[in-house]
Motif scaffolding. Structure first.
Motif, PDB file in Angstrom:
ATOM      1  N   ILE A  49      -0.251  -4.595 -13.193  1.00  0.00           N
ATOM      2  CA  ILE A  49      -1.694  -5.062 -12.981  1.00  0.00           C
ATOM      3  C   ILE A  49      -2.438  -5.339 -14.037  1.00  0.00           C
ATOM      4  O   ILE A  49      -3.336  -6.348 -14.088  1.00  0.00           O
TER       5      ILE A  49
ATOM      6  N   LEU B  64      -7.918  -2.496   1.983  1.00  0.00           N
ATOM      7  CA  LEU B  64      -7.132  -1.431   2.092  1.00  0.00           C
ATOM      8  C   LEU B  64      -8.165  -0.170   2.070  1.00  0.00           C
ATOM      9  O   LEU B  64      -8.107   0.787   3.156  1.00  0.00           O
TER      10      LEU B  64
ATOM     11  N   LEU C  17       3.880  -7.187  -6.679  1.00  0.00           N
ATOM     12  CA  LEU C  17       4.173  -5.533  -6.677  1.00  0.00           C
ATOM     13  C   LEU C  17       2.932  -4.975  -6.256  1.00  0.00           C
ATOM     14  O   LEU C  17       2.978  -3.951  -5.722  1.00  0.00           O
ATOM     15  N   PRO C  18       1.730  -5.212  -6.835  1.00  0.00           N
ATOM     16  CA  PRO C  18       0.505  -4.469  -6.287  1.00  0.00           C
ATOM     17  C   PRO C  18       0.444  -4.657  -4.801  1.00  0.00           C
ATOM     18  O   PRO C  18      -0.020  -3.359  -3.970  1.00  0.00           O
ATOM     19  N   LEU C  19       0.691  -5.696  -4.155  1.00  0.00           N
ATOM     20  CA  LEU C  19       0.439  -5.851  -2.731  1.00  0.00           C
ATOM     21  C   LEU C  19       1.407  -5.225  -1.996  1.00  0.00           C
ATOM     22  O   LEU C  19       1.033  -4.457  -1.078  1.00  0.00           O
TER      23      LEU C  19
ATOM     24  N   LEU D  27       2.772  -2.196  -3.059  1.00  0.00           N
ATOM     25  CA  LEU D  27       2.076  -0.881  -3.187  1.00  0.00           C
ATOM     26  C   LEU D  27       1.170  -0.570  -2.123  1.00  0.00           C
ATOM     27  O   LEU D  27       0.975   0.354  -1.725  1.00  0.00           O
ATOM     28  N   MET D  28       0.272  -1.418  -1.971  1.00  0.00           N
ATOM     29  CA  MET D  28      -0.927  -1.208  -0.950  1.00  0.00           C
ATOM     30  C   MET D  28      -0.323  -1.327   0.583  1.00  0.00           C
ATOM     31  O   MET D  28      -0.777  -0.485   1.160  1.00  0.00           O
TER      32      MET D  28
ATOM     33  N   LEU E 140       2.497   0.170   1.098  1.00  0.00           N
ATOM     34  CA  LEU E 140       3.068   1.299   1.367  1.00  0.00           C
ATOM     35  C   LEU E 140       2.185   2.478   1.636  1.00  0.00           C
ATOM     36  O   LEU E 140       2.362   3.305   2.330  1.00  0.00           O
ATOM     37  N   VAL E 141       1.022   2.531   0.729  1.00  0.00           N
ATOM     38  CA  VAL E 141      -0.019   3.279   0.829  1.00  0.00           C
ATOM     39  C   VAL E 141      -0.677   3.424   2.216  1.00  0.00           C
ATOM     40  O   VAL E 141      -0.833   4.457   2.878  1.00  0.00           O
ATOM     41  N   THR E 142      -0.859   2.157   2.888  1.00  0.00           N
ATOM     42  CA  THR E 142      -1.383   2.021   4.229  1.00  0.00           C
ATOM     43  C   THR E 142      -0.565   2.572   5.308  1.00  0.00           C
ATOM     44  O   THR E 142      -0.832   3.230   6.324  1.00  0.00           O
TER      45      THR E 142
END
Lengths: 243, 118
Positions: free
Chosen positions: A61, A80, B94-96, B98-99, B101-103
């Motif tokens: 990131i 999100l 990768l960050p997307l 991750l997001m 997964l969090v949702t």
């Protein structure tokens, strides 16, 4: 958010630092979501893996901050955040249901915690305000008034966002590893103070309201179906006892 | 020596390895390093035994970089694939993920929480 249409938050790197740290924390929390579950990590292999996964995500990131597509990541984080805030807003109705079905008032502990939370926000805002005034007048900071206002606004936004999101997500703490909760809060705060272009800000403004509503209704559906299932089970048990 | 200069003197961070120069123009060195570390971590978590992990790790370490260099030298990485995004924009994958997964975890967690209450 509306204020950020007119001026940028400073320092600009703060948003990226918050997003990076938040991502690392969230990633570290992921393998620990269900300690008894099938996917729980094994020590030391899994713990080392989780640490590397977190650091790797943070580096990715941070390294991608200069790329053109980084805005997409920030938009994703803001959406999100809106979804999560919409989903946890149902907690108020859960409390009302609790009150109606059990006839009990919300616990005094929760009420006291809420008051304490609001007082803490007020205290932090006042400390920040006086801190900024002190450094502006006597601290010898060589910054213009406009930058001072922007700096103050950035600090205030970060504090309000962190404290506000913490109080909203507090009821989720038993289901969430703390790394995910606090990481998520930093992630959303970072997304909020990231400087996007005006057109994108306007689009995100509209989209975030849609996603907030979506989060609210999905959580409402989950809540209603849970209550419905619970009532059905209770009726069956009552019928069995009557027989 | 200033920190920036010091970091740039490290080959991978400075992006000054001749063979990898075209790769670094598409993917920043830190993104590659981060993705590599993240993938190694994910393999460590997911692998059942040491042999399984070493196999995956060797493919990523020995074979994939060559594939990546070939891909960047022979393909138009900036050509749009979907919704204005190209292969060069895959840095955000990768960050997307991750997001998402969090949702997913949030929704699952909410469901569990409501079931406890109901």
């Amino acid at each position: 958010m509306v204020v950020s249409w007119f001026f940028d938050y400073v320092p600009a790197w703060l948003a990226i630092v918050l997003v990076t740290v938040g991502s690392v924390l969230v990633t570290w929390g992921l393998p620990f979501v269900d300690p008894d579950g099938e996917f729980a990590v094994e020590a030391p292999k899994g713990v080392l893996g989780a640490l590397m996964l977190g650091i790797g995500t943070g580096l990715t990131i941070w390294g991608a901050r200069g790329t053109a597509s980084f805005d997409t990541v920030v938009v994703g984080i803001i959406l999100l955040g809106s979804f999560m805030q919409g989903a946890v807003a149902i907690n108020f109705y859960r409390k009302v249901y609790d009150f109606v079905s059990n006839g009990s008032l919300p616990s005094s502990g929760g009420f006291k915690r809420k008051i304490a939370g609001h007082l803490l926000i007020l205290f932090l805002l006042l400390v920040t305000l006086w801190g900024v005034i002190y450094f502006t007048v006597w601290g010898g900071l060589d910054i213009e008034m406009r930058d001072t206002v922007r700096l103050y606004w950035t600090v205030a936004t970060v504090i309000i966002s962190v404290v506000g999101l913490s109080t909203r997500f507090w009821f989720m703490q038993s289901g969430f590893p703390p790394q995910i909760m606090f990481g998520g809060i930093l992630l959303i705060t970072g997304g909020e103070i990231f400087n996007l272009q005006l057109e994108l800000e306007l689009t995100v403004f509209v989209l975030s309201h849609i996603v907030y509503t979506l989060g609210f209704w999905i959580a409402a559906y989950l809540f209603i179906s849970s209550v419905h299932n619970s009532n059905r089970t209770a009726r069956r048990q009552y019928a069995r006892i009557s027989d | 020596m200033p920190i920036g200069e010091l970091l740039n003197s490290v080959p991978i961070l400075g992006g000054n390895i001749g063979l990898l120069q075209p790769v670094f123009q598409i993917y920043p060195p830190l993104v590659l390093l981060g993705t590599y570390l993240a993938a190694t971590g994910a393999y460590l978590i997911a692998a059942d035994d040491l042999g399984n992990f070493v196999g995956l790790w060797l493919v990523m370490t020995v074979i994939y970089p060559l594939v990546l260099v070939w891909q960047i030298n022979n393909m138009d990485m900036t050509r749009e694939i979907i919704l204005g995004y190209s292969l060069a924009d895959s840095t955000i994958a990768l960050p997307l993920v991750l997001m998402f997964l969090v949702t997913y975890i949030l929704v699952q967690s909410l469901q569990d929480r409501f079931q406890e209450v109901a």
